[in-house]
Design a protein around this motif. Structure first.
Motif, PDB file in Angstrom:
ATOM      1  N   ARG A  50      -7.311   3.112   7.915  1.00 55.39           N
ATOM      2  CA  ARG A  50      -5.949   3.469   8.322  1.00 55.39           C
ATOM      3  C   ARG A  50      -4.966   2.367   7.952  1.00 55.39           C
ATOM      4  NH1 ARG A  50      -8.562   5.152  13.524  1.00 55.39           N
ATOM      5  NH2 ARG A  50      -7.927   3.133  14.379  1.00 55.39           N
ATOM      6  N   LYS A  51      -3.727   2.808   7.769  1.00 58.33           N
ATOM      7  CA  LYS A  51      -2.615   1.869   7.619  1.00 58.33           C
ATOM      8  C   LYS A  51      -1.395   2.521   8.253  1.00 58.33           C
ATOM      9  CE  LYS A  51      -0.185  -1.237   4.516  1.00 58.33           C
ATOM     10  NZ  LYS A  51      -0.136  -1.877   3.179  1.00 58.33           N
ATOM     11  N   PRO A  52      -0.702   1.817   9.146  1.00 55.61           N
ATOM     12  CA  PRO A  52       0.416   2.428   9.890  1.00 55.61           C
ATOM     13  C   PRO A  52       1.592   2.809   9.004  1.00 55.61           C
ATOM     14  CG  PRO A  52      -0.337   0.406  10.947  1.00 55.61           C
ATOM     15  CD  PRO A  52      -0.990   0.456   9.604  1.00 55.61           C
ATOM     16  N   SER A  53       1.850   2.005   7.965  1.00 51.67           N
ATOM     17  CA  SER A  53       3.027   2.246   7.142  1.00 51.67           C
ATOM     18  C   SER A  53       2.712   1.819   5.716  1.00 51.67           C
ATOM     19  CB  SER A  53       4.223   1.443   7.686  1.00 51.67           C
ATOM     20  OG  SER A  53       5.350   1.588   6.842  1.00 51.67           O
ATOM     21  N   VAL A  54       2.620   2.783   4.816  1.00 53.83           N
ATOM     22  CA  VAL A  54       2.203   2.455   3.451  1.00 53.83           C
ATOM     23  C   VAL A  54       3.376   1.974   2.616  1.00 53.83           C
ATOM     24  CG1 VAL A  54       0.284   4.044   3.504  1.00 53.83           C
ATOM     25  CG2 VAL A  54       2.474   4.826   2.611  1.00 53.83           C
ATOM     26  N   HIS A  55       3.024   1.164   1.641  1.00 53.18           N
ATOM     27  CA  HIS A  55       3.986   0.615   0.683  1.00 53.18           C
ATOM     28  C   HIS A  55       3.652   1.194  -0.690  1.00 53.18           C
ATOM     29  CE1 HIS A  55       5.626  -2.675  -1.906  1.00 53.18           C
ATOM     30  NE2 HIS A  55       6.594  -2.647  -0.999  1.00 53.18           N
ATOM     31  N   TRP A  56       4.626   1.205  -1.587  1.00 53.66           N
ATOM     32  CA  TRP A  56       4.370   1.773  -2.915  1.00 53.66           C
ATOM     33  C   TRP A  56       3.193   1.080  -3.597  1.00 53.66           C
ATOM     34  CZ3 TRP A  56       4.388  -1.446  -7.051  1.00 53.66           C
ATOM     35  CH2 TRP A  56       5.081  -2.652  -6.920  1.00 53.66           C
ATOM     36  N   SER A  57       2.986  -0.199  -3.269  1.00 57.63           N
ATOM     37  CA  SER A  57       1.896  -0.946  -3.907  1.00 57.63           C
ATOM     38  C   SER A  57       0.519  -0.528  -3.395  1.00 57.63           C
ATOM     39  CB  SER A  57       2.088  -2.442  -3.677  1.00 57.63           C
ATOM     40  OG  SER A  57       2.087  -2.730  -2.296  1.00 57.63           O
ATOM     41  N   ASP A  58       0.472   0.325  -2.380  1.00 55.31           N
ATOM     42  CA  ASP A  58      -0.812   0.813  -1.871  1.00 55.31           C
ATOM     43  C   ASP A  58      -1.363   1.968  -2.704  1.00 55.31           C
ATOM     44  OD1 ASP A  58       0.424   0.281   1.470  1.00 55.31           O
ATOM     45  OD2 ASP A  58      -0.935  -1.006   0.304  1.00 55.31           O
ATOM     46  N   ALA A  59      -0.611   2.428  -3.677  1.00 57.69           N
ATOM     47  CA  ALA A  59      -1.107   3.486  -4.557  1.00 57.69           C
ATOM     48  C   ALA A  59      -2.289   2.943  -5.343  1.00 57.69           C
ATOM     49  CB  ALA A  59      -0.006   3.934  -5.499  1.00 57.69           C
ATOM     50  N   ALA A  60      -3.445   3.576  -5.161  1.00 59.05           N
ATOM     51  CA  ALA A  60      -4.676   3.063  -5.752  1.00 59.05           C
ATOM     52  C   ALA A  60      -5.810   4.027  -5.446  1.00 59.05           C
ATOM     53  CB  ALA A  60      -5.004   1.679  -5.193  1.00 59.05           C
ATOM     54  N   GLU A  61      -6.993   3.670  -5.907  1.00 57.55           N
ATOM     55  CA  GLU A  61      -8.205   4.411  -5.563  1.00 57.55           C
ATOM     56  C   GLU A  61      -8.934   3.607  -4.496  1.00 57.55           C
ATOM     57  OE1 GLU A  61      -9.458   7.018  -8.012  1.00 57.55           O
ATOM     58  OE2 GLU A  61     -10.911   7.718  -6.547  1.00 57.55           O
ATOM     59  N   TYR A  62      -9.379   4.306  -3.468  1.00 52.86           N
ATOM     60  CA  TYR A  62     -10.048   3.650  -2.347  1.00 52.86           C
ATOM     61  C   TYR A  62     -11.478   4.158  -2.247  1.00 52.86           C
ATOM     62  CZ  TYR A  62      -5.471   1.994  -0.966  1.00 52.86           C
ATOM     63  OH  TYR A  62      -4.250   1.371  -0.946  1.00 52.86           O
ATOM     64  N   PHE A  63     -12.391   3.209  -2.143  1.00 60.16           N
ATOM     65  CA  PHE A  63     -13.810   3.546  -2.085  1.00 60.16           C
ATOM     66  C   PHE A  63     -14.411   3.042  -0.782  1.00 60.16           C
ATOM     67  CE2 PHE A  63     -14.485   5.149  -6.304  1.00 60.16           C
ATOM     68  CZ  PHE A  63     -13.550   4.507  -7.090  1.00 60.16           C
ATOM     69  N   CYS A  64     -15.079   3.940  -0.101  1.00 63.43           N
ATOM     70  CA  CYS A  64     -15.905   3.577   1.033  1.00 63.43           C
ATOM     71  C   CYS A  64     -17.318   3.311   0.513  1.00 63.43           C
ATOM     72  CB  CYS A  64     -15.909   4.725   2.046  1.00 63.43           C
ATOM     73  SG  CYS A  64     -16.846   4.418   3.554  1.00 63.43           S
ATOM     74  N   ALA A  65     -18.007   2.352   1.100  1.00 61.89           N
ATOM     75  CA  ALA A  65     -19.346   2.035   0.620  1.00 61.89           C
ATOM     76  C   ALA A  65     -20.228   1.610   1.777  1.00 61.89           C
ATOM     77  CB  ALA A  65     -19.287   0.926  -0.435  1.00 61.89           C
ATOM     78  N   GLU A  66     -21.508   1.819   1.586  1.00 59.75           N
ATOM     79  CA  GLU A  66     -22.500   1.453   2.586  1.00 59.75           C
ATOM     80  C   GLU A  66     -23.621   0.695   1.900  1.00 59.75           C
ATOM     81  OE1 GLU A  66     -25.208   3.591   6.051  1.00 59.75           O
ATOM     82  OE2 GLU A  66     -24.649   4.726   4.280  1.00 59.75           O
ATOM     83  N   SER A  67     -24.151  -0.295   2.622  1.00 59.82           N
ATOM     84  CA  SER A  67     -25.255  -1.065   2.086  1.00 59.82           C
ATOM     85  C   SER A  67     -26.544  -0.659   2.766  1.00 59.82           C
ATOM     86  CB  SER A  67     -25.002  -2.547   2.304  1.00 59.82           C
ATOM     87  OG  SER A  67     -26.145  -3.297   1.954  1.00 59.82           O
ATOM     88  N   ASP A  68     -27.604  -0.578   1.968  1.00 62.62           N
ATOM     89  CA  ASP A  68     -28.913  -0.328   2.566  1.00 62.62           C
ATOM     90  C   ASP A  68     -29.566  -1.664   2.926  1.00 62.62           C
ATOM     91  OD1 ASP A  68     -30.712   0.373  -0.553  1.00 62.62           O
ATOM     92  OD2 ASP A  68     -29.900  -1.474   0.267  1.00 62.62           O
ATOM     93  N   SER A  69     -30.761  -1.615   3.388  1.00 67.72           N
ATOM     94  CA  SER A  69     -31.426  -2.826   3.859  1.00 67.72           C
ATOM     95  C   SER A  69     -31.752  -3.789   2.731  1.00 67.72           C
ATOM     96  CB  SER A  69     -32.708  -2.461   4.603  1.00 67.72           C
ATOM     97  OG  SER A  69     -33.556  -1.704   3.759  1.00 67.72           O
ATOM     98  N   TRP A  70     -31.680  -3.333   1.467  1.00 72.17           N
ATOM     99  CA  TRP A  70     -31.963  -4.197   0.336  1.00 72.17           C
ATOM    100  C   TRP A  70     -30.702  -4.824  -0.230  1.00 72.17           C
ATOM    101  CZ3 TRP A  70     -36.852  -5.305  -0.122  1.00 72.17           C
ATOM    102  CH2 TRP A  70     -37.795  -4.380   0.348  1.00 72.17           C
ATOM    103  N   GLY A  71     -29.561  -4.533   0.375  1.00 69.58           N
ATOM    104  CA  GLY A  71     -28.320  -5.129  -0.079  1.00 69.58           C
ATOM    105  C   GLY A  71     -27.649  -4.392  -1.215  1.00 69.58           C
TER     106      GLY A  71
END
Lengths: 115, 112
Positions: free
Chosen positions: B77-98
């Motif tokens: 989340r972000k309360p108030s976006v700026h034009w510079s926030d235009a981008a691709e956002y990736f969520c990621a998860e690590s397994d036990s092997w890193g």
């Protein structure tokens, strides 16, 4: 933090040729990871490169197509062999920031276009 | 098998408006979770991470994320976006092997 330099930053290649991407890190690291990001897609892990041993490849990736070298603790290369247009991607080198948590630093990537 | 789902491929938001990007994970009772941002022509930058402890995590550039185990979610989340926030956002998860498993990404467009 680690500073990762990749070369080339971008290239246009002909079908059937091979290209080697270099990754230089400003500190010694045990593991280095190579990812691929195809156009409009997410990142997929190609292989893990450990110094002093053969790289470990993920399902769908083979050494003949993506040979990797890891001559020392600060450097690695990834070669994309016998390229086809489907290999057009951004290839990213990354190193971990802490052991076994998955947090990674990424290089800026090498954008390859295969004609 | 480990998987990360970002249901929204593309989000358009007005500058100054709030932003929420959804992420669901599938691996592990104690996951290591991350949000990365990729701006046009640039590499990936870590926004924030969750390993344990406080479920509300503060990151750089005014972003925060909340870990909800009951929903297997880690929304950004972000309360108030700026034009510079235009981008691709990736969520990621690590397994036990890193190793990092990335979601498909969410493209954020910011309009004036």
């Amino acid at each position: 933090s680690a500073v990762i330099s990749q070369k080339p930053s971008r290239d246009i290649c002909q079908r059937g040729t091979s290209l080697t991407i270099q990754c230089q890190v400003d500190s010694q690291v045990t593991m280095m990871f190579w990812y691929r990001q195809q156009p409009g897609q997410s990142l997929t892990l190609i292989a893990t490169a450990n110094q002093g041993s053969e790289a470990t490849y993920e399902s769908g990736f083979v050494i003949d197509k993506f040979p990797i070298s890891r001559p020392n603790l600060t450097f690695s290369t990834l070669t994309v062999s016998n390229m086809s247009p489907e290999d057009s991607s951004i290839y990213l080198c990354s190193v971990p920031t802490a052991a076994n948590t998955g947090e990674l630093f990424f290089g800026e990537g090498s954008r390859l276009t295969v004609l | 098998a480990q998987s990360v789902t970002q249901p929204d491929i593309h989000i358009t938001v007005s500058e100054g408006a709030s932003l929420e990007l959804r992420c669901n994970y599938s691996y592990g009772a104690t996951p290591y979770l991350f949000w990365y941002v990729q701006s046009p022509g640039q590499g990936l930058q870590l926004l924030l991470k969750y390993f344990s402890g406080d479920t509300l995590v503060q990151g750089i550039k005014g972003f925060e994320a909340e870990f909800k185990r009951s929903q297997s979610s880690f929304n950004l989340r972000k309360p108030s976006v700026h034009w510079s926030d235009a981008a691709e956002y990736f969520c990621a998860e690590s397994d036990s092997w890193g190793k990092l498993q990335f979601g498909a990404g969410t493209q954020v467009v910011v309009t004036p």
